[in-house]
Structure formats: C-alpha cells, structure tokens
Design a protein around this motif. Structure first.
Motif, short mmCIF file in Angstrom:
data_model
loop_
_atom_site.label_atom_id
_atom_site.label_comp_id
_atom_site.label_asym_id
_atom_site.label_seq_id
_atom_site.Cartn_x
_atom_site.Cartn_y
_atom_site.Cartn_z
N PRO A 64 0.79 -1.23 0.00
CA PRO A 64 0.00 0.00 0.00
C PRO A 64 0.82 1.28 0.00
O PRO A 64 0.33 2.33 -0.39
CB PRO A 64 -0.85 -0.12 1.27
CG PRO A 64 -0.11 -1.08 2.13
CD PRO A 64 0.54 -2.05 1.20
N ASP A 65 2.09 1.22 0.43
CA ASP A 65 2.94 2.41 0.43
C ASP A 65 3.83 2.47 -0.82
O ASP A 65 4.89 3.09 -0.81
CB ASP A 65 3.81 2.45 1.69
CG ASP A 65 4.76 1.26 1.79
OD1 ASP A 65 4.40 0.15 1.32
OD2 ASP A 65 5.86 1.42 2.34
N PHE A 66 3.36 1.87 -1.92
CA PHE A 66 4.17 1.81 -3.13
C PHE A 66 4.56 3.21 -3.60
O PHE A 66 5.70 3.44 -4.03
CB PHE A 66 3.43 1.07 -4.25
CG PHE A 66 4.26 0.83 -5.48
CD1 PHE A 66 5.04 -0.31 -5.59
CD2 PHE A 66 4.29 1.75 -6.52
CE1 PHE A 66 5.83 -0.53 -6.72
CE2 PHE A 66 5.08 1.54 -7.65
CZ PHE A 66 5.85 0.39 -7.75
N GLY A 67 3.62 4.16 -3.57
CA GLY A 67 3.94 5.51 -4.03
C GLY A 67 5.10 6.12 -3.27
O GLY A 67 6.00 6.74 -3.87
N MET A 68 5.12 5.95 -1.95
CA MET A 68 6.21 6.50 -1.15
C MET A 68 7.51 5.73 -1.39
O MET A 68 8.60 6.33 -1.41
CB MET A 68 5.83 6.48 0.33
CG MET A 68 4.74 7.48 0.69
SD MET A 68 4.42 7.63 2.47
CE MET A 68 3.52 6.10 2.78
N ARG A 69 7.42 4.43 -1.58
CA ARG A 69 8.63 3.65 -1.90
C ARG A 69 9.24 4.12 -3.22
O ARG A 69 10.46 4.26 -3.33
CB ARG A 69 8.30 2.16 -1.98
CG ARG A 69 7.93 1.53 -0.66
CD ARG A 69 7.93 0.02 -0.77
NE ARG A 69 7.43 -0.62 0.43
CZ ARG A 69 7.75 -1.84 0.83
NH1 ARG A 69 8.59 -2.56 0.09
NH2 ARG A 69 7.24 -2.35 1.93
N LEU A 70 8.38 4.34 -4.20
CA LEU A 70 8.88 4.80 -5.49
C LEU A 70 9.50 6.19 -5.36
O LEU A 70 10.53 6.48 -5.98
CB LEU A 70 7.74 4.82 -6.51
CG LEU A 70 8.11 5.21 -7.94
CD1 LEU A 70 9.19 4.30 -8.50
CD2 LEU A 70 6.88 5.18 -8.84
N ALA A 71 8.90 7.03 -4.55
CA ALA A 71 9.46 8.38 -4.34
C ALA A 71 10.86 8.31 -3.75
O ALA A 71 11.76 9.06 -4.17
CB ALA A 71 8.55 9.19 -3.41
N ARG A 72 11.08 7.42 -2.79
CA ARG A 72 12.42 7.29 -2.20
C ARG A 72 13.42 6.83 -3.24
O ARG A 72 14.58 7.25 -3.23
CB ARG A 72 12.39 6.32 -1.03
CG ARG A 72 11.81 6.91 0.25
CD ARG A 72 12.12 6.03 1.46
NE ARG A 72 11.42 4.76 1.37
CZ ARG A 72 10.20 4.55 1.85
NH1 ARG A 72 9.54 5.55 2.42
NH2 ARG A 72 9.64 3.37 1.76
N ARG A 73 12.99 5.97 -4.14
CA ARG A 73 13.90 5.46 -5.18
C ARG A 73 14.17 6.51 -6.25
O ARG A 73 15.27 6.58 -6.80
CB ARG A 73 13.28 4.21 -5.83
CG ARG A 73 14.18 3.53 -6.86
CD ARG A 73 15.40 2.93 -6.22
NE ARG A 73 16.27 2.31 -7.21
CZ ARG A 73 17.18 2.99 -7.95
NH1 ARG A 73 17.30 4.29 -7.79
NH2 ARG A 73 17.93 2.35 -8.82
N GLN A 74 13.19 7.36 -6.52
CA GLN A 74 13.34 8.37 -7.57
C GLN A 74 14.09 9.61 -7.08
O GLN A 74 15.00 10.09 -7.74
CB GLN A 74 11.96 8.79 -8.09
CG GLN A 74 11.23 7.73 -8.86
CD GLN A 74 9.86 8.21 -9.33
OE1 GLN A 74 9.25 9.09 -8.72
NE2 GLN A 74 9.37 7.63 -10.41
#
Length: 345
Positions: free
Chosen positions: A64-74
């Motif tokens: 469910p926190d995929f958006g935040m995980r992607l933000a950390r990677r980007q």
C-alpha cells in the motif's frame, strides 16, 4: 482532452516492482505503457495510465505504500531540469517558487504553492486530474519527492512540523513515520508539508548560479501544455483551499487582467463561473465521502451560507448535501462524481 505527464514520473518503477517480486514489463504493458518510456523525459504518457501503473502495483504486490517507496527510489532526479532549480536556487523559498513556476513542464495538471503564515511555511501539492483513480498513490509519491528536496536543501536531519493529506490513510502508519518523521494528519483540506518559517531563508549550499541560469533559460522556452481553462481550473482549486477563489484573485495569480482572462475563457467556450461551479461540484463529491460535516464542506467550497451549498447540491446531484454524504460515506470507492443532471461527462 487527455492529460499527459512526462515518462520521468515512472523513473525506476521497474526496479521497485522487481524488488517486490513483480513483473514490471507486464504491469506497464497492461496499462498501455511501453517499458522503454518509463523514465524517459522526452516521452509524454497519459496521466491516468501512470496512476494506474502505480496504483495497480500497490494492490497486486500488496504494497500500500508503493507511491512512497517509489518516491524514495526516484528522489528529485525524476524532476529533470526542475531538479537543477532546487539544487541551485539562492534560498529554500526561491527553490519552492521555482518548482511552482515550472512544474507544469513536467506534469501540466500538477501544482505546488507556498503559503506563508506567522508560525509556519506551508508547501502544498495537488494533482488536478479529474476523476483520477489511485490519486492517493500519486499524492503520496509527490510529497515523498518533496521530502527528498527539503532534505537536500535543509539537511538529512530535517523534520517537518507536520504533514497533511486530503485522503484517508492507505498505508501502515509506520510507512508514514519512515517517510516524514513527523505527525501526519489525514482527510485535511490540502496536501501539505509544514516547515518552520525560518527555513525559507536558508541559503542552499554549493549552488551554481550559472547552472541555475541555464536551467531557467531552458524552462522558459518550453511551451506549457496547459490550456487556459485547465490552468484556471487548477488555480481555482488551489485558491478554494484558502477561500479566495474569485475571478479577480485567480486572474491576479495568473498575472492577467480579469477581463483578459474572461475573454480567453470565452474563446475556449467556457466562463469562470462554469469552471468554479464544476470545481465545487467535484470537491463536494470527494469531501462528502470523508464524512465531514455539511457546514464544513460548504465553507471549504467557498459558500458563505449552507443554504447556498444545499441549492447547488440539489442542482448537481438531485439530492441534499446530507443525502449525498450518506451515499458517498457508505459506498465503495469510485473513480469520480456521476454527471449532474443534463451533463454528458
């Protein structure tokens, strides 16, 4: 009109999906995205497709926190030349203002703003695509990118005063604590990061004024993709949050005379009043799902009296605000508001 966003919005999505055991190519193609376009600055993709990729990944991969995980990677790398503004502006305030000025080159429907108050500096973020599925994932990704920018400018130990989100909580609280390290409030008026006021004047270390000038020279030459009615809609939605969404204020924010703005809208077959009414209609739809009191919703929509909102709600949806709230608060999530009587979409 199809709302677009640069392929940079999906930068590193393949790596994050793979790390969670998913198949990124299949996920992207399912939503009509060429894997080669993910992360490409020069490619524009439908905003709805990008949101669908991120939202589907959150659901299918049980993350469910995929958006935040992607933000950390980007990180701010996904902002392309706008990241140069952040790294090389004179102060934090100047960097935020630069992002607000040029963000439409990356995502024409997204906007940021800086609101100065005595006890806080409030950075706001909104994505103004109508009837967007998985909006919450896009918002959490956007604020995650903002946190990377603030920590770059103010130091890795920076902690906001608080963070607010318009949507209900969708991720475990631990995920929000890891991302923001501060109190996070849900179902609020705006998506925002509250900073100490003195942080705005903080100089950005290691800035390169020549790099800043080159980035600004490039960005001012890029023709914005946002049509006048869409720009007015975005500005109206933003200013409604501070109860200032009238023609004069919106025109001032767009640096045009109110009569000029009216003429440009007329040339597009629209009026400011129609746009304001439509923005209010969709906000009423979203806010009613939160269970918020009718009087609060009326105030957030800019109505001085609840009776004015009641008349508008009957016109939009054929029911009272309380009936709409009851229906929305108990119904499963839907992509967007049903057309009002006589509308075609």
């Amino acid at each position: 009109m199809t709302i677009l966003i640069r392929g940079l919005a999906l930068l590193n999505v393949a790596e994050v999906v793979s790390s969670l055991g998913g198949d990124p190519d299949t996920l992207l193609r399912t939503h009509g995205v060429d894997p080669a376009a993910a992360g490409d600055y020069d490619t524009f993709l439908p905003y709805s497709s990008v949101a669908a990729v991120i939202g589907d990944a959150a659901q299918v991969l049980h993350c469910p926190d995929f958006g935040m995980r992607l933000a950390r990677r980007q990180g701010i790398q996904m902002l392309g030349p706008i990241a140069v503004i952040i790294r090389n502006a004179e102060t934090v305030a100047a960097a935020i203002e630069g992002v607000s000025q040029y963000l439409h080159h990356l995502a024409p429907s997204d906007s940021t703003a800086l609101i100065r108050e005595p006890d806080a500096a409030i950075f706001t973020y909104s994505t103004n695509v109508r009837r967007l599925t998985h909006r919450e994932q896009m918002v959490e990704k956007g604020l995650g990118i903002a946190m990377d920018a603030f920590r770059l400018m103010l130091g890795e130990s920076f902690v906001p005063l608080r963070v607010t989100l318009q949507h209900q909580r969708v991720s475990p609280m631990e995920a929000y604590r890891e991302m923001f390290r501060c109190p996070v409030e849900f179902q609020r008026e705006v998506n925002s990061v509250h900073l100490p006021p003195n942080s705005l004047n903080q100089p950005i270390r290691g800035r390169d004024s020549a790099a800043l000038a080159l980035a600004e020279h490039y960005l001012v030459r890029v023709r914005p993709d946002l049509a006048v009615p869409d720009h007015v809609r975005e500005m109206t939605q933003r200013l409604l949050a501070v109860n200032q969404a009238d023609l004069v204020t919106v025109a001032r924010a767009m640096s045009v005379h109110p009569r000029v703005l009216q003429r440009r809208l007329a040339e597009s077959g629209m009026s400011f009043e129609e746009i304001l009414d439509d923005v209010r209609r969709e906000m009423a739809w979203d806010l009613s799902a939160t269970g918020m009191q009718v009087s609060q919703i009326a105030t957030m929509l800019g109505y001085s009296e609840t009776s004015s909102y009641t008349r508008a709600c009957r016109r939009w949806y054929g029911e009272t605000p309380r009936q709409l709230r009851a229906r929305r608060h108990t119904a499963p999530p839907t992509p967007g508001p049903a057309p009002s009587q006589g509308q075609t979409g």
